[in-house]
Each structure stands twice: as structure tokens, then as C-alpha cells.
Design a protein around this motif. Sequence first.
Motif, short mmCIF file in Angstrom:
data_model
loop_
_atom_site.label_atom_id
_atom_site.label_comp_id
_atom_site.label_asym_id
_atom_site.label_seq_id
_atom_site.Cartn_x
_atom_site.Cartn_y
_atom_site.Cartn_z
N VAL A 285 -3.70 -9.38 -15.96
CA VAL A 285 -4.46 -8.99 -14.76
C VAL A 285 -5.67 -8.18 -15.22
CG1 VAL A 285 -4.42 -7.68 -12.61
CG2 VAL A 285 -2.37 -8.89 -13.36
N LEU B 23 -2.32 -5.10 -17.81
CA LEU B 23 -3.26 -4.72 -16.75
C LEU B 23 -4.45 -4.02 -17.40
CD1 LEU B 23 -4.12 -4.24 -13.76
CD2 LEU B 23 -2.71 -2.19 -13.80
N TRP C 170 -5.07 -13.29 -13.27
CA TRP C 170 -5.88 -12.77 -12.17
C TRP C 170 -7.11 -12.07 -12.74
CZ3 TRP C 170 -4.59 -13.11 -6.90
CH2 TRP C 170 -3.32 -13.63 -6.63
N ILE D 87 -16.49 5.43 -12.21
CA ILE D 87 -15.26 4.76 -11.78
C ILE D 87 -14.47 5.81 -11.01
CG2 ILE D 87 -13.24 3.42 -12.53
CD1 ILE D 87 -15.98 2.20 -13.41
N PRO E 292 -1.97 -8.15 -8.59
CA PRO E 292 -2.10 -8.64 -7.23
C PRO E 292 -0.96 -8.13 -6.35
CG PRO E 292 -1.00 -10.28 -8.56
CD PRO E 292 -1.27 -9.11 -9.46
N ILE F 128 -17.66 1.86 -9.18
CA ILE F 128 -16.51 1.16 -8.61
C ILE F 128 -15.65 2.21 -7.92
CG2 ILE F 128 -14.43 -0.19 -9.13
CD1 ILE F 128 -15.89 -1.23 -11.64
N ASN G 109 -16.29 7.82 -16.32
CA ASN G 109 -15.17 6.87 -16.27
C ASN G 109 -13.98 7.50 -16.96
OD1 ASN G 109 -13.34 4.79 -16.47
ND2 ASN G 109 -14.67 3.43 -17.64
N ALA H 248 -12.81 -0.92 -17.23
CA ALA H 248 -12.48 -0.76 -18.65
C ALA H 248 -13.44 -1.60 -19.51
CB ALA H 248 -11.05 -1.21 -18.91
N ALA I 278 -9.70 -1.14 -13.71
CA ALA I 278 -11.08 -1.30 -13.22
C ALA I 278 -12.06 -0.53 -14.11
CB ALA I 278 -11.18 -0.80 -11.79
N ILE J 95 4.13 1.60 -13.80
CA ILE J 95 3.32 1.63 -12.58
C ILE J 95 4.17 1.32 -11.36
CG2 ILE J 95 1.38 0.55 -11.38
CD1 ILE J 95 0.04 0.23 -14.01
N TRP K 83 4.17 -8.66 -12.26
CA TRP K 83 3.88 -8.99 -10.85
C TRP K 83 4.58 -10.25 -10.38
CZ3 TRP K 83 1.69 -13.64 -9.84
CH2 TRP K 83 0.92 -14.25 -10.85
N TYR L 242 5.16 -4.28 -11.65
CA TYR L 242 4.95 -5.28 -12.70
C TYR L 242 6.22 -5.51 -13.49
CZ TYR L 242 0.11 -4.28 -11.54
OH TYR L 242 -1.07 -4.12 -10.87
N LEU M 119 -12.12 3.05 -6.25
CA LEU M 119 -10.75 2.51 -6.24
C LEU M 119 -10.15 2.52 -4.84
CD1 LEU M 119 -9.16 3.28 -9.67
CD2 LEU M 119 -10.78 1.55 -8.95
#
Lengths: 269, 269, 269
Positions: free
Chosen positions: C179, C197, C151, A203, A165, A185, A217, C202, C200, C228, C240, C238, A187
Amino acid sequence: MMGCKKGKNVKIGTGVIIGENVVLEDNVCIDSYAIIRNNVTIKKGTYVGVNCILGEYQMDYYQGKKMEAHPLVIGENSIIRSGTIIYGDCEFGDHFETGHRATIRENTKVGSHVSIGTLADIQGYCIIGSYTRLHSNVHIGQKSEIGDFVWIFPYVVLTNDPTPPSNEMKGVKLKPFSVIATGSIILPGIVVEEDTLVAAGAIVTKNVGKNTVVAGNPAKVICDISKIKNSATGEKVYPWRDTFKRGMPWEESDYETWYKEMEKQILSE
Amino acid sequence: MMGCKKGKNVKIGTGVIIGENVVLEDNVCIDSYAIIRNNVTIKKGTYVGVNCILGEYQMDYYQGKKMEAHPLVIGENSIIRSGTIIYGDCEFGDHFETGHRATIRENTKVGSHVSIGTLADIQGYCIIGSYTRLHSNVHIGQKSEIGDFVWIFPYVVLTNDPTPPSNEMKGVKLKPFSVIATGSIILPGIVVEEDTLVAAGAIVTKNVGKNTVVAGNPAKVICDISKIKNSATGEKVYPWRDTFKRGMPWEESDYETWYKEMEKQILSE
Amino acid sequence: MMGCKKGKNVKIGTGVIIGENVVLEDNVCIDSYAIIRNNVTIKKGTYVGVNCILGEYQMDYYQGKKMEAHPLVIGENSIIRSGTIIYGDCEFGDHFETGHRATIRENTKVGSHVSIGTLADIQGYCIIGSYTRLHSNVHIGQKSEIGDFVWIFPYVVLTNDPTPPSNEMKGVKLKPFSVIATGSIILPGIVVEEDTLVAAGAIVTKNVGKNTVVAGNPAKVICDISKIKNSATGEKVYPWRDTFKRGMPWEESDYETWYKEMEKQILSE
């Protein structure tokens, strides 16, 4: 129904609740148990289905603050199917259409001839062009910018937080005539250029250049979009504006003819 | 409630709206604020939840045309959970069940003992066999053909347009006893044969042959389905009809016994 | 409204239906057409939106059995947005929030300051910690255990059946500060450790160790989460809790300070 300004031949179903400063133009039909909150304008010929909530409350209401006006305008000859929820501070052009139980949050500006499918979830603070089609269950993150003539198929998500977040928000940009197939999706901050096809389940982590097809992906460039043929006829399919007309402004002729006509009109103005 | 033919012991909740030519058989219960439009038949013992809309309007209504009859028949002892919307020109066998806010559009023919989960979205013009289970948030494109005893898990999408947007529609075919796990997407025209497992998140671009497991993006054959063991017991799991009974017609015995019984019955008829 | 115990300044909208043994504490607001079934307690200051159903029926009701009490408790100062359905045998802490049309089934225990987004589908028999955020359209399978400060982004699915269809159920465990980004699917029984993490899209087939980032189908370890950086500032993002405060208990100071304060309080008790 104090403060409701009604045109001719307005029909209002059983149990409908209408707030203040509401305008219902001629031939509007509000079906049963719909809730129209304050400051909503519904233009002529529009149908609002059962259990819809238009001008739904925003955070200021829940926090018990003095509510500001959050105006909502729905264009002419629109069909808002049952169960749809639309917040204030939104504006929709004519011939707008939703499926059932779409959710569209504040600060969404939408062109004309747009349809947003069943259970689609538009998070607000975004722009959607004209003649764009969002299918069922599409999720559009805040700050997205979607051009004219874009197709988005079921379960596509446009994201916006590069390091979730966080408080950063980088919207996705979909340029005109891009096609985003089922379940892909995109990004945060990605730009998908014109005449592109994002394949089902892709992705997308990098910008998608003009005329390209991406898949996988993470998504990789597969080929130039001109390479894709109709499996039955062997004919070229893309750019789709040359092969598809249903519901498009060039429905009665073809894209080329329509485009030249448009150019002429613009030059003569 | 003109034109509503009611059986014995029918219960109707607060604010329910019932159209014309509606049949509610014995022991039907329509919960509060449900809308039953014209030409709907609900067979005995069926429950219809709060805010359901049965026989929902189709395009001819919104276009202000003279509405044709779009009959809807819901079988006996069914549970239509709250918020479900079902169009006309549909037929459901007995012991039908929906989750909350399922959407089922026109020209859907469904066998008996079928359940369709919360927020599932059936786009119409499709066939679903008996004892088939669609979990939450499944999206079934038009022209899909789904056999008996099929399992479809959350967020699966059956697509139908090979070159979107186009006017071609090639439905997916899922044969009996196929299992489509969470989040997989089946591309247009694909056939998934009997006794197969499409793994979670698979993007299926090729037909899936009998007894195979496929996974990945794009999906590849992983192994024969007989290779999959229960991680705790080490026992074979598939074909699942030999190891799973809950809610199946062989619940009281086993698949083999039930199947032989069925054969005998058919031969003796 | 027999058997409804109301506090001061309770507001009840048009057409609301309230069952037996219902407690509405001070300053509760129930908006129009909401249904409150039996044995529901709504604590002070909570808002319940249009068309919500609280204490929704379970299988014993549909089967015509004598209904047991299925109590539901919603904490103080919560916002249950329109169209949300919550079953009995559930308990929610204070400052709970839902989006529109969330579905939360039986035997769900939720901490305080939790939000569950629009169209999220919680299948019940699960635990959700405090300060955890589930975004739109998240699907949480039965037996899931979700810690504090987790999250979960749109279209994430936590599965539970290792060999579908079966009677085995292995819930997913998400540890605090994990997350789970958009559209990822977590396979049955997987444990995702702290400070992780899941990228997206995965498809997570193996446990995710502390401080790792995983991505892909199937998901593979990409890097340590400390690698990251914020793309604009180049700063570490992170864990986070060191970089994000909005809505967190350390909003007024920082995580470190808050944590030490908490330790002191616990030791002094």
C-alpha cells in the motif's frame, strides 16, 4: 435539443450536444464540442468552454441501470474553462470559475465567488465555502469540509482514509482564513483552524491550532502566524484579510469596515 | 476559415475550427477537433493533435471586452500532442514538443528543442531556455526564469508567492544545467545555480550554490555533485553534459567539442 | 469506418472517428467525439467515454515513418472514462476502469479488475497485476512492475532514473498487497515487499521489507504493520486482505476461504 429551455441571447458553438431537461438562462455561451447532459441548469451570463462535460455520467449509467436525475446547477456569471468535467448532484454559487480540465464529482456544494484551478480534482461529497480559492492540481478527498476564504495552493491533497484501504472515511476540515501552501498533504480527519499557514511540503498529521504556522514532514509548529513579516517591507502579513483585498468582498474598503457593515445588515434583518 | 493563410500540403482533420488571421505553413497537420483561435502562426512541419486549443481565450474575452490580438507563434517541426492548451502572447522555438494536455498560459517565451510533458502547467509570464526538458505534471509559477539545458522531473513546483496570498511575486531562477528531481518544491525567489541536483522530494528554502546536491524537507546540502557515481560502473555522472547526449546539440560528438565549435562560430561572426 | 468489425448492439456517438482494423464486440458503446485509431480491439460490454483517444499515435507516426501496427486490446465490461488516452502495444484484462483523462503509454500490460484514476499517467513499458488500484494522479515511470492487489494513492510517483538525466532505467517493484499512500515518491530500483505501508509523503530511498511501515523524508521504518490499529475500534487493520473486501475476489466470503478455493482449483487443473 429536445427539452432545452433557452433564454435570450444564448450562444451555442459547433458540435455541442445538449441533453434533456436543460436550462440555459440569458446570455449563456456554450463553446464548441461541449456536452451538456440531462438536468443541467446554467444561470445567466455563464460561459462554458470547449470540450467541457457538464452533468457527466455516474456509476448508475455505466451499470446500465435506470438513471436517476442528477441535477447540476451552475451560478450566474461563471467561467467554466475548457475541458472541465462536472458531475450531477452538484451546486455552485454565482461567479464560479474553473481552470482547464478541472474534475468535480457528485455531491459537491460550493458557495459563491469560488475558483477551482486547472486539473484540480474534487472527489465529491464535500462542501466548499464562498470566496475560497483552490489553485491548480489540488486534490480534495470525499467528506472534506472547506470553509469560506480558504486558500489552497497547487498539489495540496486532502486525504480521508486513516488506514488505506478501508471503508472508513474521515474528511479534513479547513476553517475560514486558513492557508494551505503548495504540495502539503493533510491526513484524514485533521482540523486546520482559522488564521493558520500550512507551509509548502508539510505532511500534516496533527490538528493545526488557531494562528499557528506548521511545516515539515511530519509537520511541526514553527511559530505564531503574527511573526511572519513581508521580507521587503518588514510589515506583518497575517491575518491576511488585513493585508490582501483582490477579489474579496472588502476589495473597495477593508476587512474591518466590510465586516462591520455585514454585522449591521444581519442585525437589521 | 476566413483569414487563414495556408502553405502547401497542409492537412486539416475532421471538425477543426480555425479563427482569423491564422497562418499554417507548409506541411502543417491539424488533427481532428483541434481549435485554432485568432492570430496563431504555426510554422512548417508542425503537428497539432486532437482536441488541442491554440490561442485560447484570456480574461479580456470572458469579460466581454473588445479582444486585443494575442499572437501565438509555434516553431517548425514541433509536436503538440493531443489535448494541449496554449494561450496567446506566447512564442515557441523550433522542435518544440508537448505531452498530452499540457497547459501553457500567456506571456511564455520558450527557446528551441524544448519539451513540456503531459499535464504540465505553465502559468505564464515566464521564460524557458533552449534544450530544456520539463517532464509530466510540472507546475511553473509566474515569473519563473528557466535557463538552457535544465531538467525538471514530474511533480516539481516552482512557486512565487512568499507570503500567500499576497500581491508580491518572486519567481524562481533555475540556471543552465541544473537538475530538479521528482516532487521537489522550490520556494519563491530561490536561485538554483549551474550544475546542481535538487533531490527527489526536496523542499528548497535557500539558494542552491554551484555544483551542490541538496535533499530533504527543508533541503540541506548533501555533497558536491562530483561525488555522485553511477551505481553500476562507479563512474562520475555529473556534470551531466559530459555523460549524457541524447537530444542534445553535442549528440554527434561531445559537449567539449561542441562548445569549442560554438565559441569559434561566435568569434567569427 | 472501413475495416471496422462490429458486433451486435454497438452504439457509436456523434462525431466518433474510427480507424482501420478495429474490432468492436457486442454491446460496446463509444461515446461522442472519441477517436479509435488503427488496430484497436474493444471487447464486449465496454464503454468508451467522450473525447477518449484509443491507440494514440506513437513516435513513428510523428516522424512520418511507415507506421507499424500497434495493437491495443481492452477487456470486457470495462469503463474508459471521458478524456482517457491509451497508446497501442497495450493490453488490458476484463473489468478495467479508468478515471477521466488518464494517460497510458505503449507497452503497458495490465491484469483484470484494475482501475487507474483520473489524470493518472502511466509512462509505458510496465506491468500491472490484477485487482490493483491506482488512484488519481499517480505517475508510474517506465520499467515499473506492480503486482496483484496493490494500492497506490494520489500523487504517488514511481521513478526510474538513478542519476537524472541518464540512459539507465531501474524500475520500481511493488509486491502484492503493498500500500503506497498519498504523495510518496519511490526512488529508482526500490523493491517494496508484501504487506507493507508506505506512509503519506514518504520519500523512499531504501527497499521496504515485508510487513513494515515506513514514513518520512527520507523514509525510515516506523513499525511492524501489525501494530497499526483502527482508531475507532482498536482492531488490527493489516494485512488488509483480512479486513477489506470491496471489489476483491473474496468479496462474498473472506480472503482465507477464497485463497483455499483457489489452491484447490489450481491443484485440480
